[in-house]
Enzyme design. Structure first.
Site, short mmCIF file in Angstrom:
data_model
loop_
_atom_site.label_atom_id
_atom_site.label_comp_id
_atom_site.label_asym_id
_atom_site.label_seq_id
_atom_site.Cartn_x
_atom_site.Cartn_y
_atom_site.Cartn_z
N SER A 1 0.60 -1.16 0.01
CA SER A 1 0.09 -0.19 0.05
C SER A 1 0.91 1.36 -0.09
O SER A 1 1.42 1.58 -0.91
CB SER A 1 -1.01 0.09 1.19
OG SER A 1 -2.11 0.83 0.96
N ASP B 1 -10.11 -3.84 -5.11
CA ASP B 1 -9.45 -3.02 -4.03
C ASP B 1 -9.95 -1.58 -4.18
O ASP B 1 -9.74 -0.96 -5.21
CB ASP B 1 -8.00 -3.15 -4.07
CG ASP B 1 -7.24 -2.58 -3.05
OD1 ASP B 1 -7.72 -1.60 -2.18
OD2 ASP B 1 -5.93 -2.61 -3.12
N HIS C 1 -7.78 -5.38 -1.05
CA HIS C 1 -6.59 -4.56 -0.61
C HIS C 1 -5.59 -5.75 0.28
O HIS C 1 -4.41 -5.67 0.27
CB HIS C 1 -7.01 -3.61 0.25
CG HIS C 1 -5.64 -2.50 0.44
ND1 HIS C 1 -5.16 -1.84 -0.65
CD2 HIS C 1 -5.07 -2.20 1.61
CE1 HIS C 1 -4.11 -1.16 -0.14
NE2 HIS C 1 -4.19 -1.22 1.22
#
Length: 689
Positions: A540, A626, A661
């Protein structure tokens, strides 16, 4: 190794845009499906599938190592396991994993029942709920105050839009109430006749707090609060004494709180204090006194009190401190607990309402560790559940007896395949960054490791999230192959306090990347490793970190993994229609309105700074569903890297077509992904045993 396939080459379809007098061209913007969050464009799907085929072809020769790593990792997990039971009212609750199960089962029994299994009651079976789904994630779970009903929510595709359901625990009857699209906790109010929740809107923003009356249609649900600022997120919680509903809204730097009696949720909310840019605060209550955790007078926060009758009249209880970073607090009937960090190490203190000078820190045995309060649901308790671990000590669960100040260990993480802590050593270093700032680094290694060998470096460095020196069973697969493992506590996290966070955001963002590179060079200087023998990973915002550092200093790294990487920073921050963008401007800057922010973000955005140079071997992942880092960011980045990089090193990209995610769900499926990543890193560093 022989690879049967060739990497796909994305078509170039230039699109230009102009901001602040500068025109930029993006050859790969077409990879964003205009129908997102639905992705149906055949050309886009074909490209992602081609990348997945290339990934599989490239990983096939590594499959024996992947299988060994997975077997090792799974062998360190106690498959049939249960949590330490915890009392909450008339019941004792715990969770269990059965042998071979990917997901948990939630259990309880009456407090006075004999612990022989005869009174055990299964309240939620994740294994059954997950059947037939490639992805499963439990969101909220909440038992009604009378113990009769259970509310829970599930995401079955990784989109982080959860559907809430309710059942009668004793009979298993599923009530007709169904609330789709939630993204929040589930809170029982009004004598268990109402359920408070938040919906994710079309842009995945929770701008509301809503009340559902049991047995009534969704159309009759009441909006208790609506947030008009598109950058803010709204949510709700119960006070520790369960008498008040706490409605909170805020972004990354400003917050605002309202209070509503839990037994009268339609009452007019009490505003604690109007929002003020840059002031964060959170609230709990005891009797008619508010306790407020706030950064209004010191960036490391203070704890204040105020009468309920005058909630904006804040009086300091614990002053802000340069030395003690006050991260949070919990109230109990007879005492309260504050949590924080001193020089980056966790600290838990018991304090007393009637004696402010009485401070009782909980003592822990090691010099570097992670410690935190666990679940402590009861208001009138005299015992605290506490979690503890370090880089060499497996996770432990303790009960802390407040009157006697005694810690009793209830459980230590069991590693069935065996673990000998005496084989490993750990250190906490301070390595100077290029501006002279000392950056903490936690390192662990096997004592028989050769000096100067390979090393893995992990970092995150954003949103004020600290990465603690905790334990990892998967990490042992690297350590036992002669690698050291280091965590760089870089600026952008709040490891050393709020100032540490501020020193890595907005116009100071490049400190984060510089710190990571300087830590890598410092570890070389300390003799831990050599240039090119360092692997690195981050996900991320940590994936953004990976992209930035390989643009700046690719020669340091022998292999890199970037999971769901936030690499198209400029384009994302320029698109206010994306789910997170308006709420992210306080973190990164608003390049739409601010030319300086535009040029700064462009100067480090990994996608924008890809250049014709040699890059280290790179593995990239994405999730099609995501909502946090949209799939096209890593897809575009990989496409540009393929077009510009001058080396023949591996560049592989995998999109989870049915996940979001966090990658695949389930405790063993997620281990398979970890085994893939470790196999990639190890083989690229020449370690193939």
């Amino acid at each position: 190794m022989t690879i049967a396939a060739k990497p796909p080459v994305a078509a170039k379809k230039p699109q230009s845009f102009t901001h602040h007098g500068l025109t930029l061209t993006d050859d790969y913007a077409w990879l964003r499906d205009p129908g997102y969050p639905e992705v149906k464009d055949p050309e886009i799907l074909a490209h992602l599938e081609a990348e997945n085929a290339w990934f599989q072809a490239h990983m096939a020769p590594r499959q024996p190592l992947i299988d060994r790593l997975f077997a090792e990792m799974r062998g360190r997990i106690k498959e049939a396991d249960k949590s330490v039971p915890q009392k909450d009212g008339d019941w004792i609750y715990w969770i269990e994993y059965e042998e071979g199960a990917e997901y948990k089962k939630w259990w309880r029994r009456p407090v006075n029942a004999v612990d022989d299994g005869s009174a055990d009651e299964l309240i939620l079976d994740e294994v059954a709920l997950a059947q037939g789904h490639d992805y499963f994630r439990l969101g909220a779970i909440s038992v009604s105050h009378d113990g009769r009903l259970l509310a829970w929510s599930v995401d079955d595709n990784g989109s982080e839009r959860f559907t809430a359901r309710i059942k009668v625990i004793a009979t298993g009857e599923i009530l007709p109430d169904e609330i789709p699209g939630t993204n929040s906790g589930l809170i029982w109010v009004k004598g268990d006749t109402g359920l408070v929740y938040s919906l994710a809107n079309e842009n995945w923003r929770t701008d509301n707090v809503r009340l559902h009356w049991l047995g009534q249609p969704l159309e009759s649900d009441v909006e208790l609060y609506h947030e008009d600022d598109e950058g803010f997120r709204a949510g709700a919680a119960l006070s520790a004494n369960e008498e008040w509903l706490i409605l909170s809204t805020g972004d990354h730097e400003t917050s605002e709180v309202r209070l509503i009696p839990a037994n009268d949720p339609l009452a007019a909310p009490i505003l604690v204090r109007p929002r003020e840019k840059g002031v964060e605060y959170d609230v709990d209550l005891r009797d008619d006194t508010l306790f407020i955790h706030t950064n209004d007078t010191h960036e490391n926060f203070r704890l204040a009190t105020a009468p309920l009758a005058d909630p904006a009249a804040w009086t300091t209880l614990i002053a802000g401190s340069d030395d003690f970073y006050l991260t949070g607090f919990e109230l109990f009937r007879d005492f309260y607990v504050v949590e924080g960090r001193v020089r980056g190490l966790d600290r838990i203190e018991v304090r007393y309402y009637d004696d402010p000078a009485r401070i009782e820190p909980i003592a822990f045995p090691e010099a570097s560790y992670e410690a935190s309060l666990g679940e402590n649901p009861e208001w009138a308790t005299q015992t605290l559940r506490v979690g503890y671990e370090s880089m060499v000590s497996p996770a432990s669960v303790y009960d802390y007896d407040v009157p006697t100040r005694a810690l009793t260990r209830l459980k230590v993480q069991e590693i069935p395949s065996g673990y000998d802590a005496s084989l490993y050593d750990t250190a906490r270093l301070e390595i100077p960054a290029r501006d002279g700032t000392l950056v903490p680094v936690s390192v662990v290694w096997r004592k028989d490791r050769a000096a100067g060998g390979p090393l893995h470096l992990y970092g995150y460095g954003a949103y004020g999230i600290a990465i603690g020196p905790g334990f990892s069973t998967t990490r042992l697969s690297l350590l036992d192959r002669g690698m050291a493992y280091a965590i760089a506590h870089i600026r952008g996290g709040d490891d050393l306090g709020r100032g540490w966070y501020k020193a890595g955001k907005l116009d100071a963002r490049t400190n984060t990347f510089n710190d990571f590179i300087d830590v890598a060079r410092g570890l070389i200087d300390h003799g831990f490793t050599t240039a090119g023998r360092i692997s690195a990973s981050g996900g991320s915002a940590g994936g953004e970190l990976m992209g930035a550092v390989i643009n700046q200093a690719p020669e340091l790294f022998g292999a890199v993994v970037a999971d769901v990487p936030f690499v198209d920073v400029l384009a994302t921050m320029l698109d206010e229609t994306l789910p997170l963008t308006p709420g992210e401007w306080p973190e990164w800057g608003n390049p739409i309105e601010d030319a300086a922010a535009f040029h700064l973000i462009r100067s480090y955005s990994p996608y924008d700074q890809v250049k014709a140079q040699a890059y280290p071997p790179l593995m990239v992942t994405a999730g099609l569903n995501d909502p946090r880092v949209t799939y096209w960011e890593p897809a575009k980045w990989v496409a540009r890297l393929r077009a510009l990089k001058t080396d023949a090193n591996a560049l592989i990209f995998k999109t989870n077509m049915g996940a979001g995610h966090g990658g695949k769900s389930g405790r063993f499926e997620s281990l398979k992904e970890a085994a893939e990543e470790f196999a990639f890193l190890l083989t690229e560093l020449g370690i193939e045993d």
